[in-house]
Write a protein that holds these residues in place. Sequence first.
Motif, PDB file in Angstrom:
ATOM      1  N   UNK A  58      10.599  11.721  50.235  1.00  0.00           N
ATOM      2  CA  UNK A  58       9.110  11.357  50.123  1.00  0.00           C
ATOM      3  C   UNK A  58       8.764  10.035  50.686  1.00  0.00           C
ATOM      4  N   UNK A  59       9.686   9.156  50.870  1.00  0.00           N
ATOM      5  CA  UNK A  59       9.544   7.880  51.641  1.00  0.00           C
ATOM      6  C   UNK A  59       9.519   8.154  53.135  1.00  0.00           C
TER       7      UNK A  59
ATOM      8  N   UNK B 158      22.568   1.434  41.555  1.00  0.00           N
ATOM      9  CA  UNK B 158      23.764   1.033  40.722  1.00  0.00           C
ATOM     10  C   UNK B 158      23.840   2.082  39.710  1.00  0.00           C
ATOM     11  N   UNK B 159      22.897   2.424  39.238  1.00  0.00           N
ATOM     12  CA  UNK B 159      22.954   3.803  38.205  1.00  0.00           C
ATOM     13  C   UNK B 159      23.506   4.759  38.721  1.00  0.00           C
ATOM     14  N   UNK B 160      23.413   5.120  39.914  1.00  0.00           N
ATOM     15  CA  UNK B 160      23.964   6.419  40.645  1.00  0.00           C
ATOM     16  C   UNK B 160      25.397   5.918  40.435  1.00  0.00           C
TER      17      UNK B 160
ATOM     18  N   UNK C 262      19.638  14.723  43.139  1.00  0.00           N
ATOM     19  CA  UNK C 262      18.324  15.241  43.386  1.00  0.00           C
ATOM     20  C   UNK C 262      17.197  14.508  43.364  1.00  0.00           C
ATOM     21  N   UNK C 263      17.014  13.573  42.421  1.00  0.00           N
ATOM     22  CA  UNK C 263      15.933  12.548  42.493  1.00  0.00           C
ATOM     23  C   UNK C 263      16.115  11.661  43.189  1.00  0.00           C
ATOM     24  N   UNK C 264      16.961  11.195  43.756  1.00  0.00           N
ATOM     25  CA  UNK C 264      17.242  10.142  44.738  1.00  0.00           C
ATOM     26  C   UNK C 264      17.002  10.724  46.127  1.00  0.00           C
TER      27      UNK C 264
ATOM     28  N   UNK D 187      28.618  15.032  32.378  1.00  0.00           N
ATOM     29  CA  UNK D 187      28.345  13.792  33.343  1.00  0.00           C
ATOM     30  C   UNK D 187      27.711  14.670  34.639  1.00  0.00           C
ATOM     31  N   UNK D 188      28.447  15.638  34.838  1.00  0.00           N
ATOM     32  CA  UNK D 188      28.317  16.276  36.430  1.00  0.00           C
ATOM     33  C   UNK D 188      26.939  16.682  36.402  1.00  0.00           C
ATOM     34  N   UNK D 189      26.052  17.354  35.531  1.00  0.00           N
ATOM     35  CA  UNK D 189      25.126  17.748  35.455  1.00  0.00           C
ATOM     36  C   UNK D 189      24.244  16.455  35.545  1.00  0.00           C
ATOM     37  N   UNK D 190      24.145  15.600  34.730  1.00  0.00           N
ATOM     38  CA  UNK D 190      23.356  14.398  34.797  1.00  0.00           C
ATOM     39  C   UNK D 190      23.539  13.727  36.290  1.00  0.00           C
TER      40      UNK D 190
END
Length: 148
Positions: free
Chosen positions: A139-140, A93-95, A131-133, A122-125
């Motif tokens: 990884x999963x 949801x945050x994404x 990338x994290x997702x 906001x674009x950098x964030x």
Amino acid sequence: MSDHDTAQLLTIQEQIQQTHEYQYKRYITSNNTEDLVKRLKLQEWNSVYEIPEEEINQQWEKFTNIFKTELNYACPLRKTKISGKKNQKSRNEKLSKCKTRLDILHTCKTFNPMFMELYKEVKKEYDKMLRDEKGIYIGSKFSNLTIK
């Protein structure tokens, strides 16, 4: 619709029953759109105008009913199977909220340059969150991998 320099978008949402295996989508093509426009031009709109102006909710309901009927005829809903990959890779949801904010800022910066810096932040964030997702998703996949 537009009023001077502002652009406005009208959306009509409808509740469509979905399952984990199937979803319903409208396939909108140029032919479908042309057909819809023709059907709307041929539509008798007097039933909307006959409702008194004070009854704006009734007018709106009548208009949307006519529009949805023509939309369902010209661009019908089609049942499609949900692929496993799309179902497994759900975005948090945050994404999604960040993406919505980014889209709004993109539009704002187009019309007013003072939003450019905020858009860049906001674009950098958003890019970092993506990338994290992606890292979590990959990884999963590796953790579920079995070596034979």
